[in-house]
Design an enzyme around this catalytic site. Sequence first.
Site, PDB file in Angstrom:
ATOM      1  N   TYR A  85       0.825  -1.207   0.000  1.00  0.00           N
ATOM      2  CA  TYR A  85       0.000   0.000   0.000  1.00  0.00           C
ATOM      3  C   TYR A  85       0.859   1.258   0.000  1.00  0.00           C
ATOM      4  O   TYR A  85       0.445   2.323   0.465  1.00  0.00           O
ATOM      5  CB  TYR A  85      -0.990   0.006   1.165  1.00  0.00           C
ATOM      6  N   ASP A  98      -8.169   5.424   6.112  1.00  0.00           N
ATOM      7  CA  ASP A  98      -7.856   4.700   7.340  1.00  0.00           C
ATOM      8  C   ASP A  98      -7.294   5.652   8.398  1.00  0.00           C
ATOM      9  O   ASP A  98      -7.566   5.536   9.586  1.00  0.00           O
ATOM     10  CB  ASP A  98      -6.769   3.635   7.088  1.00  0.00           C
ATOM     11  N   GLU A 147     -15.625  -1.811  -1.454  1.00  0.00           N
ATOM     12  CA  GLU A 147     -14.892  -1.612  -2.707  1.00  0.00           C
ATOM     13  C   GLU A 147     -15.208  -2.620  -3.807  1.00  0.00           C
ATOM     14  O   GLU A 147     -14.707  -2.489  -4.917  1.00  0.00           O
ATOM     15  CB  GLU A 147     -13.393  -1.626  -2.414  1.00  0.00           C
TER      16      GLU A 147
HETATM   17  O1  IFM Z   1      -8.662   1.963   2.848  1.00  0.00           O
HETATM   18  C1  IFM Z   1      -8.725   0.590   2.755  1.00  0.00           C
HETATM   19  C2  IFM Z   1      -9.978   0.216   2.022  1.00  0.00           C
HETATM   20  O2  IFM Z   1     -11.124   0.651   2.712  1.00  0.00           O
HETATM   21  C3  IFM Z   1     -10.036  -1.264   1.819  1.00  0.00           C
HETATM   22  N1  IFM Z   1      -8.876  -1.705   1.066  1.00  0.00           N
HETATM   23  C4  IFM Z   1      -7.644  -1.411   1.765  1.00  0.00           C
HETATM   24  C5  IFM Z   1      -7.498   0.067   2.050  1.00  0.00           C
HETATM   25  C6  IFM Z   1      -6.238   0.328   2.851  1.00  0.00           C
HETATM   26  O3  IFM Z   1      -6.356  -0.238   4.117  1.00  0.00           O
END
Ligand code: IFM
Length: 741
Positions: free
Chosen positions: A359, A366, A507
């Site tokens: 990431y 978050d 998502e």
């Molecule tokens: O921000 C989150 C998202 O809500 C879900 N996928 C991972 C991201 C990073 O934690």
Amino acid sequence: MQLRENLTTETCWEVIETMFDPANLSAGGSNFLIGNGYYGYRGTHADWGADSQVGFVVTDTYDKADGKWKELCTVPNPLYLQFRDATGTLSCLTEQPHSYRRELNFRYSRHSMTASWKREGGLITVREERVALRGQLHGIVQRSVVSADHECWVEFRCEIDTNVWSLNGNHFAQCEPVGATTPGSAARVDLLTVEMGLPIVVGQRVFLDGNEITPSASEESMSEHRKGSVLYLHAGEPREIVIYAAVYSANDLRQPPDDLRQPGADPSRPGPDELSERAELHRELERSLSEMVKQGYGMLVRESNKKWDQIWDDCDIRVSGDELAQTLLRYNIYHSIIATPMHSERLPIGARGLSCQAYQGAAFWDQEIFNLPMFLYTRPEIARNILMYRYHTLDGARAKARELGYRGAFYAWVSGKDGHEICPSHFFVDVLSGRAIRNHFNDWQIHVSPDIAYAVFLYLDVTDDWEFMFGYGAEIVFEVARFLQSFVYYKPEKQRYELIRLLGPDEYHENVDNNFFTAFQTRYVLSRAVSLHEELRQKNPDLALLLRQKLEIAQGDLEFWSDVSERLHVQKPSSSGVIEQFDGFFRLEDILPEELTTRLVDPSEYWGWPNGIAVETQVSKQADVCQTFVLHRNAYSLETMRANYDYYEPRTQHGSSLSPPVYAMVASWVGRQRAAYDYFIRSAGVDIFDTGKAFSGGTFIGGIHTAACGAAWQVVVCGFAGMHHRGQMLLFSPYLPDGWS
Ligand code: IFM
């Protein structure tokens, strides 16, 4: 107490592993991470290398090596140390040890490992201890002790290992080892990153039994910067190697850009001179290593521990009657703290903290929704830092809005140093065809903007910090309001505003209209933006006017925000109380995640857009409608929350670690106590029990789930203890799990 197989705790301040399990290498590296918000150093053994996912991840080193992913750099490992004897390497990787114990002490960010190997004459034991220093952000220390119960010799090799584990390409155009030039100086590696041309330096000084080893003193110099030597071990007489190491990047030396609020300030400073920067980096490295050496290992660790004691005084939560919960809770608070660059108001908290590059080391929503609350109620100055980061990155958010044809601040879905969008357009891969998937996290997941404004209001409500609002917070809010203003569509035939083509928290469903969570947040922010404007005016009319002029807020804008907040389409509870997640959600196939799973052709397939198995169904990746309740606890009745919990909970796959803590909180409020506790353990145990996915749709997403770490605090305080605030009054309505006091 046994936490899981091969994992125990003795005092609820540590986790202990007593068997070496090579299958646990990747998750263990994250779980046993140490760090201090400036760097993260993975929980690996001193003799491991890139193949074993050794990672020394340094904040503020964003760089793109492969043309696609901008991410933080992992830098060469200055703590590499290997012992070998005539039989071979004393390494768990090549030979199961006779005895083994490894511990992460999360009170003090200390990793220790003791292993012994059987030889003809008896046992040889290596004990290594590594501490991430809190007082010295750039420094890390490691003490290794080798001993035997018989006369023997071992050879050791100590170096800065330049073979680094990097997820998306080699970040170093230059990687130059330089041996110690004079006694008392550091061996180092000079680095220059590929995309940004950022100079970084990593250095070490090494002491054997208290005496510094320089290359000329070593018996076997493997290269200029490496040191190798033979040690004779007498029975019961341990030999000790201490490594003092430090890392600096040129970004640590550069002045932040001029504050944009000052009229006439020139944001385009002349580019820094690389040579003089390098020289300064070397001086800083030498200075901090000398200081560390002067203090010595014991003193450094004591000073660091004191700093941790202060942090725990503020952040610890004591749970009696449940050692599992107590341990998990502290473990999560620890990871939340070491993920946070507390030293800076210009750096984000990465979704995987500094545990690896997954990431991209960048902030998502978050940060405000999952990590900020713990700091807000324990160390509000850190919550302020987090929001200041969003203030400093406003220009990135403005640029994103402009590029996509909007106004105001459209914050990046994935936000690095400067707030420009760094989320790649193709995030996942269709593992069946090998084709890249065009996900729209970067351009359709708009809720991050109102989420940030929401956090500004939360901060204001709790702290009453109007100085922050006048200087920074209001600008964030108004720029977000302006973005929302440019995003909404007016539907004349329905006489209402709508949010078209977006992605809510769930998502898996992209390209949806009127996502409830996003609409609720939008309405909330716009209506509060209007009242904020009035409050500012009442508190300080002159400053309020200046701000309004600076941001060019016209009366028409305020009226528009007010109109949208009244006439935006926000789904209402149906007769059963259930709120539709987005337009048409109830018309999708109603199937539960367990059954849906049977349709997978490959277990690592991505479930979402455009043609994953969840897309045409009501299976959500993560809490969405219920997420709204966590942010707006008093907006709906308990009955409505319960109806939605009961509807959505079974239909949620929890494909994101952000989901279980939300369900834990809502479950505790609506009287589903058992489920609340189970979701808490599931959430707080996502890393330690290794239940998170390391890969999704071909993309590595392993590492520490930092949002879940922050959320553990929230589940206990806001969920189980039932803390909420009305204005600046804290209210508690506890729903404690059985056995807790
Ligand atoms: O921000 C989150 C998202 O809500 C879900 N996928 C991972 C991201 C990073 O934690």
